[in-house]
Design a protein around this motif. Sequence first.
Motif, short mmCIF file in Angstrom:
data_model
loop_
_atom_site.label_atom_id
_atom_site.label_comp_id
_atom_site.label_asym_id
_atom_site.label_seq_id
_atom_site.Cartn_x
_atom_site.Cartn_y
_atom_site.Cartn_z
N LEU A 88 3.28 5.88 -2.91
CA LEU A 88 4.43 6.68 -3.34
C LEU A 88 4.56 6.70 -4.86
CD1 LEU A 88 6.98 5.49 -0.66
CD2 LEU A 88 6.17 7.84 -0.97
N LEU A 89 4.35 5.58 -5.50
CA LEU A 89 4.45 5.53 -6.96
C LEU A 89 3.41 6.43 -7.62
CD1 LEU A 89 5.20 1.74 -7.44
CD2 LEU A 89 6.75 3.65 -7.90
N ARG A 90 2.20 6.49 -7.06
CA ARG A 90 1.17 7.38 -7.61
C ARG A 90 1.51 8.84 -7.35
NH1 ARG A 90 -2.10 3.44 -5.52
NH2 ARG A 90 -2.43 4.63 -3.61
N PHE B 30 11.73 13.29 -4.18
CA PHE B 30 11.59 12.19 -5.13
C PHE B 30 12.59 11.08 -4.82
CE2 PHE B 30 12.55 10.05 -9.13
CZ PHE B 30 11.28 9.67 -9.53
N LYS B 31 13.84 11.46 -4.57
CA LYS B 31 14.85 10.45 -4.24
C LYS B 31 14.50 9.70 -2.96
CE LYS B 31 19.20 11.54 -4.53
NZ LYS B 31 20.48 12.22 -4.47
N VAL C 219 10.47 3.11 -1.77
CA VAL C 219 9.89 2.06 -2.62
C VAL C 219 10.86 0.89 -2.74
CG1 VAL C 219 9.24 1.49 -5.01
CG2 VAL C 219 8.34 3.56 -3.92
N LEU C 220 12.14 1.17 -2.94
CA LEU C 220 13.13 0.10 -3.04
C LEU C 220 13.23 -0.69 -1.73
CD1 LEU C 220 15.93 1.94 -5.04
CD2 LEU C 220 14.27 0.28 -5.91
N GLN D 176 0.84 -1.20 0.00
CA GLN D 176 0.00 0.00 0.00
C GLN D 176 0.88 1.26 0.00
OE1 GLN D 176 -2.55 0.32 3.42
NE2 GLN D 176 -3.77 1.95 2.53
N ARG D 177 1.88 1.28 0.88
CA ARG D 177 2.78 2.45 0.94
C ARG D 177 3.55 2.61 -0.36
NH1 ARG D 177 3.68 7.43 2.00
NH2 ARG D 177 5.80 7.92 2.60
#
Length: 117
Positions: free
Chosen positions: A20-22, A93-94, A100-101, A15-16
């Motif tokens: 973040l991707l959106r 962004f970074k 995400v990684l 979910q997180r």
Amino acid sequence: MNHEPKGPLAARLRQRKYELLRRFPIPEDLLPGSLSLSHLRCGKPTCHCANRKDPGHPVWSLTFMVKRQKQVQHIPHEWVEQVQRRVEAGREFKDAVREVLAANAQLLVLARKQRRR
């Protein structure tokens, strides 16, 4: 990898990650590095900066890395506000990409643990 981990932790991580991707499509005007203010003396004996109590002329610089080499670019005073916003957006962004990684790595570990059971 076709085994998706299950459970509440996996769900929260996914979910997180997707949140973040959106939130962070890749904007085209992000800037890397940092913006800093320093002061320099011009060397003219009649200039105000020749006085030791004067800090000198303000100089804004953007410092960043390209192909493992440090780059420093002086930024005109009238660009500082816009460049600062772009640098901060690049930093956010970074940070989101790192998160995400990390979520992907945690999901991999979780899938591996669940596979053993």
